[in-house]
Design a protein around this motif. Sequence first.
Motif, PDB file in Angstrom:
ATOM      1  N   SER A   1     -12.040 -27.359  25.049  1.00  0.00           N
ATOM      2  CA  SER A   1     -12.649 -28.317  25.960  1.00  0.00           C
ATOM      3  C   SER A   1     -14.079 -28.637  25.522  1.00  0.00           C
ATOM      4  O   SER A   1     -14.496 -29.810  25.542  1.00  0.00           O
ATOM      5  CB  SER A   1     -12.654 -27.757  27.380  1.00  0.00           C
TER       6      SER A   1
ATOM      7  N   THR B   1     -15.307 -28.462  22.491  1.00  0.00           N
ATOM      8  CA  THR B   1     -15.244 -29.262  21.267  1.00  0.00           C
ATOM      9  C   THR B   1     -14.953 -30.728  21.575  1.00  0.00           C
ATOM     10  O   THR B   1     -15.566 -31.643  21.011  1.00  0.00           O
ATOM     11  CB  THR B   1     -14.167 -28.713  20.322  1.00  0.00           C
ATOM     12  N   GLN B   2     -14.017 -30.965  22.491  1.00  0.00           N
ATOM     13  CA  GLN B   2     -13.663 -32.336  22.870  1.00  0.00           C
ATOM     14  C   GLN B   2     -14.813 -33.013  23.613  1.00  0.00           C
ATOM     15  O   GLN B   2     -15.101 -34.194  23.391  1.00  0.00           O
ATOM     16  CB  GLN B   2     -12.404 -32.323  23.743  1.00  0.00           C
ATOM     17  N   GLU B   3     -15.480 -32.269  24.491  1.00  0.00           N
ATOM     18  CA  GLU B   3     -16.612 -32.827  25.235  1.00  0.00           C
ATOM     19  C   GLU B   3     -17.753 -33.202  24.297  1.00  0.00           C
ATOM     20  O   GLU B   3     -18.430 -34.215  24.509  1.00  0.00           O
ATOM     21  CB  GLU B   3     -17.101 -31.820  26.279  1.00  0.00           C
TER      22      GLU B   3
ATOM     23  N   LYS C   1     -17.489 -34.172  21.150  1.00  0.00           N
ATOM     24  CA  LYS C   1     -17.107 -35.399  20.448  1.00  0.00           C
ATOM     25  C   LYS C   1     -17.203 -36.617  21.369  1.00  0.00           C
ATOM     26  O   LYS C   1     -17.723 -37.674  20.980  1.00  0.00           O
ATOM     27  CB  LYS C   1     -15.684 -35.267  19.903  1.00  0.00           C
ATOM     28  N   THR C   2     -16.712 -36.471  22.605  1.00  0.00           N
ATOM     29  CA  THR C   2     -16.729 -37.591  23.548  1.00  0.00           C
ATOM     30  C   THR C   2     -18.154 -38.012  23.870  1.00  0.00           C
ATOM     31  O   THR C   2     -18.475 -39.210  23.911  1.00  0.00           O
ATOM     32  CB  THR C   2     -15.994 -37.196  24.840  1.00  0.00           C
ATOM     33  N   PHE C   3     -19.023 -37.033  24.113  1.00  0.00           N
ATOM     34  CA  PHE C   3     -20.409 -37.360  24.465  1.00  0.00           C
ATOM     35  C   PHE C   3     -21.130 -38.012  23.293  1.00  0.00           C
ATOM     36  O   PHE C   3     -21.893 -38.965  23.481  1.00  0.00           O
ATOM     37  CB  PHE C   3     -21.153 -36.104  24.903  1.00  0.00           C
ATOM     38  N   GLU C   4     -20.934 -37.490  22.083  1.00  0.00           N
ATOM     39  CA  GLU C   4     -21.608 -38.077  20.918  1.00  0.00           C
ATOM     40  C   GLU C   4     -21.164 -39.517  20.698  1.00  0.00           C
ATOM     41  O   GLU C   4     -21.987 -40.375  20.345  1.00  0.00           O
ATOM     42  CB  GLU C   4     -21.317 -37.231  19.673  1.00  0.00           C
ATOM     43  N   ASP C   5     -19.882 -39.802  20.909  1.00  0.00           N
ATOM     44  CA  ASP C   5     -19.403 -41.177  20.788  1.00  0.00           C
ATOM     45  C   ASP C   5     -20.091 -42.088  21.802  1.00  0.00           C
ATOM     46  O   ASP C   5     -20.499 -43.213  21.475  1.00  0.00           O
ATOM     47  CB  ASP C   5     -17.885 -41.231  20.980  1.00  0.00           C
ATOM     48  N   LYS C   6     -20.242 -41.589  23.026  1.00  0.00           N
ATOM     49  CA  LYS C   6     -20.896 -42.391  24.072  1.00  0.00           C
ATOM     50  C   LYS C   6     -22.392 -42.531  23.792  1.00  0.00           C
ATOM     51  O   LYS C   6     -22.980 -43.601  23.974  1.00  0.00           O
ATOM     52  CB  LYS C   6     -20.680 -41.731  25.438  1.00  0.00           C
TER      53      LYS C   6
ATOM     54  N   SER D   1     -23.146 -44.943  20.969  1.00  0.00           N
ATOM     55  CA  SER D   1     -22.598 -46.290  21.160  1.00  0.00           C
ATOM     56  C   SER D   1     -23.669 -47.282  21.583  1.00  0.00           C
ATOM     57  O   SER D   1     -23.384 -48.467  21.752  1.00  0.00           O
ATOM     58  CB  SER D   1     -21.486 -46.253  22.209  1.00  0.00           C
TER      59      SER D   1
ATOM     60  N   GLU E   1     -23.758 -32.027  27.545  1.00  0.00           N
ATOM     61  CA  GLU E   1     -24.353 -32.851  28.589  1.00  0.00           C
ATOM     62  C   GLU E   1     -25.509 -32.125  29.263  1.00  0.00           C
ATOM     63  O   GLU E   1     -26.496 -32.755  29.659  1.00  0.00           O
ATOM     64  CB  GLU E   1     -23.293 -33.240  29.622  1.00  0.00           C
TER      65      GLU E   1
END
Length: 228
Positions: A45, A47-49, A51-56, A59, A80
């Motif tokens: 979780s 690791t996924q968080e 990646k998701t935060f860095e993409d946001k 952006s 976060e």
Amino acid sequence: MSAEISFFDLFLEASILVQFVMLTLLTFSIVCWAMIFQRRKILQSATQELKTFEDKFWSGADLSKLYSEISAKNHVQGIESLFVAGFKEFARLRKSHIDNPQIIVDGTHRAMRVALSREVDNLEKHLPFMATVGSISPYIGLFGTVWGIMNSFIALGSVKQATLQMVAPGIAEALIATAMGLFAAIPAVMAFNRFSHLVEKIENGYGNFMDEFSSILQRQSANEQNGK
């Protein structure tokens, strides 16, 4: 033809100390497997968080809006929490009318460092227990084996003629302790090594974000200072 002896029969026929060793190792194994499944879920979780935060974050989202969005959550964790801690400290120092951008950035970086330490502690939770189980379980099992074999040979001293049929059950029940020690230790060591690598990888991701975020805030603070 003699009946086969089951594991449960060998456990019941073992001495109290060997039974205690087996139960201890079984408890270690059960607890360790529960922690393995829990840590696996948490680290995946995280690791996924990340990646998701860095993409946001990359952006081009407005940092103030991103901070408000994340702060509105009931529970902020992972990368976060680093962002929130850093941006909150940055805003506080900027309102203090500090003219030196480096002081602002240093204060922001310290706030994120504290948040990083707290998050890494959460990620490493239970890993020391896995390392301990992996280290001591073989020795605990070996202790049970030595004790069981010693008792078997002591019992043989009271008979005139020893046979393999008399020795085998005692040695078998003793060797089970060693097998259970390995059964508890091997998954614990493998999980510890795997999870330690994942924690290190996530921590490196957090550290890279901190450096990049600090650079962004430093440029922003310098631009504001030059614009005055």
